[in-house]
Design a protein around this motif. Structure first.
Motif, PDB file in Angstrom:
ATOM      1  N   GLN A 167       0.819  -1.379   0.057  1.00  0.00           N
ATOM      2  CA  GLN A 167      -0.277   0.197   0.038  1.00  0.00           C
ATOM      3  C   GLN A 167       0.831   1.336   0.015  1.00  0.00           C
ATOM      4  O   GLN A 167       0.355   2.160  -0.763  1.00  0.00           O
ATOM      5  N   ALA A 168       2.021   1.157   0.872  1.00  0.00           N
ATOM      6  CA  ALA A 168       2.637   2.330   0.958  1.00  0.00           C
ATOM      7  C   ALA A 168       3.568   2.627  -0.211  1.00  0.00           C
ATOM      8  O   ALA A 168       3.697   3.551  -0.725  1.00  0.00           O
ATOM      9  N   LYS A 169       3.775   1.374  -1.008  1.00  0.00           N
ATOM     10  CA  LYS A 169       4.650   1.583  -2.248  1.00  0.00           C
ATOM     11  C   LYS A 169       3.638   2.313  -3.354  1.00  0.00           C
ATOM     12  O   LYS A 169       4.164   3.054  -3.967  1.00  0.00           O
ATOM     13  N   ARG A 170       2.548   1.774  -3.467  1.00  0.00           N
ATOM     14  CA  ARG A 170       1.475   2.292  -4.361  1.00  0.00           C
ATOM     15  C   ARG A 170       1.444   3.808  -4.227  1.00  0.00           C
ATOM     16  O   ARG A 170       1.345   4.552  -5.134  1.00  0.00           O
ATOM     17  N   ARG A 171       1.087   4.206  -2.841  1.00  0.00           N
ATOM     18  CA  ARG A 171       0.970   5.481  -2.505  1.00  0.00           C
ATOM     19  C   ARG A 171       1.828   6.369  -2.899  1.00  0.00           C
ATOM     20  O   ARG A 171       2.118   7.432  -3.535  1.00  0.00           O
TER      21      ARG A 171
END
Ligand code: C2E
Ligand code: MG
Ligand code: MG
Ligand code: MG
Length: 274
Positions: A20-24
């Motif tokens: 999630q953090a990566k996509r964000r």
């Protein structure tokens, strides 16, 4: 590191959190180049009165990411809002919305085009001065532009909101409170805000045919509109039962998939100017 703490659940949590953090992070990075790389398109969703006469349209942003494909504004707007990207984005949308208004046929002079502006920076003097400059250079009737601000963000700083809305009113631009009913507007605030429109949040419309409480909330918002002489728009009119229910309020403007699905601004313009 997760393993040291022990247990698969920790590992699983760490991975999905990482994803999630990566996509964000990637979205935030890519947003910075997306304007210059022409990845955004404006869509328009028509608004009608109860006789199904066209009254205007809401401009909605669409992003086709070169690798990730379609990304919903519900995902990227909050990310843009956490950085300064939202400023460039809303300025880009504003400029293109004004150019759309400029291209409207003369017989459509009574239509109003709504633009969503992030509450985060709409108080900023630089946004208001940009708006003023743009209105002058496009030479459109300012009341053909409606600025939508989400109720919750408007109320973060009520003093400054009243001032900003007053400045917009002085420019002749209409102001609408979006997702109305989800924030905490008191009558005192409403009385002080020189707005022209309330947009009933689509969650109330969605459940109103089966949930009498939502129906009562719609009753209340329509009454508020009458009391303060504001236009009322119902968003998310998705099916026949929503449409039938809202026929009870002939003054309410309707917007939703049942009437029109958002379409590229260029196609929308071609159709209505035809
Ligand atoms: P919003 O302003 O409340 O816009 C209405 C949303 O409801 C749009 O989603 C629209 O496509 C969707 N909608 C319309 N009719 C129906 C219906 O019948 N049923 C259902 N379920 N949904 C319907 P969208 O385009 O995904 O936009 C989501 C939110 O993103 C917007 O909510 C707005 O807050 C924000 N947004 C969109 N474009 C912009 C923009 O240019 N600038 C800023 N700051 N925010 C934007
Ligand atoms: Mg809106
Ligand atoms: Mg809304
Ligand atoms: Mg919304």
């Amino acid at each position: 590191k997760a393993k040291e703490k022990g247990g698969n659940r920790v590992t699983f949590f760490d991975n999905s959190f990482g994803e999630q953090a990566k996509r964000r992070f990637e979205i935030e990075q890519d947003l910075r180049k997306a304007i210059s790389q022409n990845e955004f398109t404006l869509y328009v969703q028509s608004q009608f009165n109860s006789q199904q006469i066209l009254k205007g349209g809401e401009v909605l942003l669409r992003w086709i990411h070169p690798q990730k494909g379609f990304i919903s504004p519900a995902e990227f707007i909050p990310i843009a809002e956490e950085s300064d990207i939202i400023y460039d984005l809303d300025c880009w949308v504003l400029k293109n919305a004004l150019s759309l208004i400029k291209k409207l046929d003369k017989r459509h002079a009574a239509l109003s085009i709504s633009v969503n502006i992030s509450g985060r920076h709409f108080h900023e003097p630089r946004f208001l001065s940009l708006l003023k400059t743009q209105l002058d250079s496009y030479k459109i009737q300012p009341n053909q532009l409606t600025i939508e601000i989400i109720e919750g963000t408007l109320l973060n700083n009520i003093e400054s909101a009243i001032e900003a809305v007053q400045l917009l009113k002085n420019l002749g631009v209409r102001v609408s409170i979006d997702d109305f009913g989800t924030g905490y507007s008191s009558l005192t605030y409403l009385k002080q805000l020189p707005i022209q429109e309330l947009k009933i949040d689509r969650s109330f419309v969605f459940d109103a045919p089966k949930d009498n409480n939502d129906k009562l909330i719609i009753d209340m918002i329509v009454s508020l509109g009458n009391l303060f002489q504001l236009d009322v728009v119902a968003e998310g009119v998705e099916n026949q039962s929503h449409f039938d229910l809202l026929q009870e309020y002939p003054q309410v403007i309707l917007q939703g998939y049942h009437l029109h699905k958002p379409e590229p601004a260029s196609e929308w313009l071609k159709k209505i100017n035809n």
